[in-house]
Write a protein that holds these residues in place. Structure first.
Motif, PDB file in Angstrom:
ATOM      1  N   UNK A 159       0.862  -1.138   0.044  1.00  0.00           N
ATOM      2  CA  UNK A 159       0.069  -0.031  -0.133  1.00  0.00           C
ATOM      3  C   UNK A 159       0.769   1.159  -0.079  1.00  0.00           C
ATOM      4  N   UNK A 160       2.189   1.419   0.729  1.00  0.00           N
ATOM      5  CA  UNK A 160       2.924   2.412   0.761  1.00  0.00           C
ATOM      6  C   UNK A 160       3.556   2.710  -0.646  1.00  0.00           C
ATOM      7  N   UNK A 161       3.900   1.649  -1.270  1.00  0.00           N
ATOM      8  CA  UNK A 161       4.310   1.517  -2.858  1.00  0.00           C
ATOM      9  C   UNK A 161       3.441   2.336  -3.641  1.00  0.00           C
ATOM     10  N   UNK A 162       1.997   1.826  -3.664  1.00  0.00           N
ATOM     11  CA  UNK A 162       0.887   2.248  -4.265  1.00  0.00           C
ATOM     12  C   UNK A 162       0.855   3.723  -3.875  1.00  0.00           C
ATOM     13  N   UNK A 163       0.828   4.139  -2.753  1.00  0.00           N
ATOM     14  CA  UNK A 163       0.856   5.584  -2.314  1.00  0.00           C
ATOM     15  C   UNK A 163       1.955   6.529  -2.809  1.00  0.00           C
ATOM     16  N   UNK A 164       3.085   5.922  -2.799  1.00  0.00           N
ATOM     17  CA  UNK A 164       4.283   6.722  -3.383  1.00  0.00           C
ATOM     18  C   UNK A 164       4.101   6.900  -5.109  1.00  0.00           C
ATOM     19  N   UNK A 165       3.462   5.888  -5.522  1.00  0.00           N
ATOM     20  CA  UNK A 165       3.380   6.057  -6.872  1.00  0.00           C
ATOM     21  C   UNK A 165       2.281   6.967  -7.053  1.00  0.00           C
ATOM     22  N   UNK A 166       1.166   6.951  -6.543  1.00  0.00           N
ATOM     23  CA  UNK A 166       0.319   8.229  -6.638  1.00  0.00           C
ATOM     24  C   UNK A 166       0.562   9.526  -6.288  1.00  0.00           C
ATOM     25  N   UNK A 167       1.563   9.484  -5.331  1.00  0.00           N
ATOM     26  CA  UNK A 167       2.198  11.018  -5.058  1.00  0.00           C
ATOM     27  C   UNK A 167       2.948  11.546  -6.282  1.00  0.00           C
ATOM     28  N   UNK A 168       3.802  10.706  -6.578  1.00  0.00           N
ATOM     29  CA  UNK A 168       4.904  11.226  -7.647  1.00  0.00           C
ATOM     30  C   UNK A 168       4.109  11.272  -9.329  1.00  0.00           C
ATOM     31  N   UNK A 169       3.064  10.491  -9.327  1.00  0.00           N
ATOM     32  CA  UNK A 169       2.489  10.462 -10.675  1.00  0.00           C
ATOM     33  C   UNK A 169       1.082  11.173 -10.841  1.00  0.00           C
ATOM     34  N   UNK A 170       0.675  11.685  -9.756  1.00  0.00           N
ATOM     35  CA  UNK A 170      -0.764  11.999  -9.771  1.00  0.00           C
ATOM     36  C   UNK A 170      -0.921  13.278  -8.689  1.00  0.00           C
ATOM     37  N   UNK A 171      -0.060  13.677  -8.119  1.00  0.00           N
ATOM     38  CA  UNK A 171      -0.275  14.714  -7.243  1.00  0.00           C
ATOM     39  C   UNK A 171       0.813  15.907  -7.816  1.00  0.00           C
ATOM     40  N   UNK A 172       0.133  17.262  -7.000  1.00  0.00           N
ATOM     41  CA  UNK A 172       1.149  18.195  -7.479  1.00  0.00           C
ATOM     42  C   UNK A 172       2.259  18.302  -6.626  1.00  0.00           C
ATOM     43  N   UNK A 173       2.568  17.939  -5.359  1.00  0.00           N
ATOM     44  CA  UNK A 173       3.704  17.844  -4.786  1.00  0.00           C
ATOM     45  C   UNK A 173       4.623  16.914  -5.443  1.00  0.00           C
ATOM     46  N   UNK A 174       4.046  15.826  -6.060  1.00  0.00           N
ATOM     47  CA  UNK A 174       4.940  14.851  -6.745  1.00  0.00           C
ATOM     48  C   UNK A 174       5.484  15.463  -7.923  1.00  0.00           C
ATOM     49  N   UNK A 175       4.767  16.246  -8.649  1.00  0.00           N
ATOM     50  CA  UNK A 175       5.308  17.065  -9.857  1.00  0.00           C
ATOM     51  C   UNK A 175       6.511  17.883  -9.330  1.00  0.00           C
ATOM     52  N   UNK A 176       6.225  18.554  -8.154  1.00  0.00           N
ATOM     53  CA  UNK A 176       7.361  19.522  -7.615  1.00  0.00           C
ATOM     54  C   UNK A 176       8.520  18.628  -7.443  1.00  0.00           C
ATOM     55  N   UNK A 177       8.251  17.503  -6.748  1.00  0.00           N
ATOM     56  CA  UNK A 177       9.466  16.625  -6.398  1.00  0.00           C
ATOM     57  C   UNK A 177      10.204  16.307  -7.378  1.00  0.00           C
ATOM     58  N   UNK A 178       9.650  15.898  -8.474  1.00  0.00           N
ATOM     59  CA  UNK A 178      10.543  15.564  -9.716  1.00  0.00           C
ATOM     60  C   UNK A 178      11.210  16.673 -10.471  1.00  0.00           C
TER      61      UNK A 178
END
Length: 378
Positions: free
Chosen positions: A213-232
């Motif tokens: 579940x944590x891996x799925x959450x990290x995938x969502x953060x990186x690929x589907x969230x604004x903060x994930x876009x900022x991180x990348x």
């Protein structure tokens, strides 16, 4: 290219491991003294040694339902900590402090586990939350120091690993953490209500599901969230991200807090997961082991991607689970599994070396592994 390089790295690591087994075994090595007279003896002895060792490794990690579940139990904390290291990598940060973050996750999860006496589901949830918060705060401190003072995260995280380990050793000498009637550094037994439930007769427990579940959450953060876009974006080019209006400092703090929370979850896995005998594991100085340091290799092998980290965690979990079988069945030193892990990471982290050894890989573009330098491409 990533898949080809990773597969090639694993194959090359096992080939080098086979060579080490051959040259380190006295009986096998003696057959090479008359190799040109009877080459079949040396080849047969070498094959028997290598095949028995790797066969035992497969048996100990995948040869039965019990072995498979042991692999998942070993992999769960590695996946969580690897996600923490990999997430920081995506922001261009070297999170070498997963060990300290995992220690704090274990400290707080275990403390809640043996201090509070709550109903079954609630007790486990509170213990998990406490560990995640502990790791998140420990990682967030690093992000804050990086963002506000410019302190290098590698130096800070390494030092904080020592601080966390020292504090754990100190806590275990206090009455709040020491088991009543004992003078050695060991905590009371964690309540059953606070441990991860597992399937009867196996090592498969809810903690492995939590890791997925944590891996799925990290995938969502990186690929589907604004903060994930900022991180990348910050990881790819912090100057360009700042020019685009992103706060590099805030992103750094958020990233290290999330990374610390994931590493703290690995400490929760170590504290609340059942032992091989099924008895809850008490808090002790070595409860986390080397999970935080192994997480760096897991993140590198997984290319800092959630799915890759899960697969790398399972591979290293299999090596840990099968290592004992290699030692007992094939009389192969347990440390060889550590050598295999190091060789895999060596080859993964040096793709240019693979292009020299395997010519057909040379025609493909090799992507860098891990954080890139400022202004580089992720």
């Amino acid at each position: 290219m990533d898949v080809i390089t990773t597969v090639a790295a694993i194959i090359l690591a096992f080939l080098v491991g086979a060579f080490l087994m051959i040259v380190s075994d006295t009986d096998v090595r003696s057959t090479f003294a008359y190799f040109f007279a009877r080459p079949s003896d040396a080849l047969a002895a070498s094959w028997d040694k290598v095949s028995s060792a790797y066969g035992a490794l497969m048996t100990g990690s995948l040869g039965s339902w019990q072995a498979i579940t042991e692999t998942t139990a070993q992999a769960a904390p590695l996946i969580c900590a690897g996600l923490g290291v990999g997430l920081a990598f995506r922001a261009g940060l070297f999170n070498i402090g997963a060990q300290g973050q995992a220690i704090w996750g274990a400290i707080l999860a275990a403390y809640v586990g043996f201090t509070l006496h709550l109903p079954p589901v609630l007790h486990l949830l509170v213990a998990i939350l406490a560990g995640v918060v502990g790791g998140g705060i420990w990682g967030g401190i690093v992000g804050w120091l990086k963002a506000r003072t410019g302190a290098h995260e590698v130096i800070v995280t390494i030092m904080m690993n020592y601080i966390a380990a020292g504090l754990l050793a100190f806590f275990l000498t206090t009455t709040a953490f020491q088991r009543p009637g004992r003078t050695d550094p060991i905590s009371p037994i964690i309540d059953w209500n606070a441990t991860f439930p597992r399937l009867a007769g196996s090592q498969l427990h809810i903690g492995f599901v939590v890791a997925l579940v944590a891996a799925a959450a990290v995938w969502w953060i990186l690929d589907r969230s604004t903060i994930g876009f900022a991180i990348k974006a910050v990881g790819a080019n912090p100057n360009a991200a700042a020019t685009a209006g992103m706060s590099v400092g805030t992103t750094t703090i958020i990233t290290m807090t999330l990374a610390g929370a994931l590493a703290g979850l690995a400490g929760v896995q170590a504290a609340l997961g059942p032992s091989a005998s099924g008895v809850p594991v008490p808090l002790s100085a070595g409860i986390v082991g080397s999970i935080g340091f192994d997480a760096i290799t897991v993140a590198l092998l997984g290319r800092s991607k959630p799915l890759g980290t899960v697969l790398a965690g399972l591979l290293f979990g299999a090596l840990h689970a099968g290592g004992l079988a290699m030692q007992s069945i094939a009389q192969t030193p347990l440390t060889l599994t550590t050598v295999l892990q190091a060789l895999i990471v060596l080859f993964v982290a040096a793709p240019a070396l693979i292009t020299k050894i395997i010519p057909f890989v040379r025609t493909r573009k090799v992507r860098p592994v891990g954080p890139t330098t400022e202004g580089g491409l992720a």
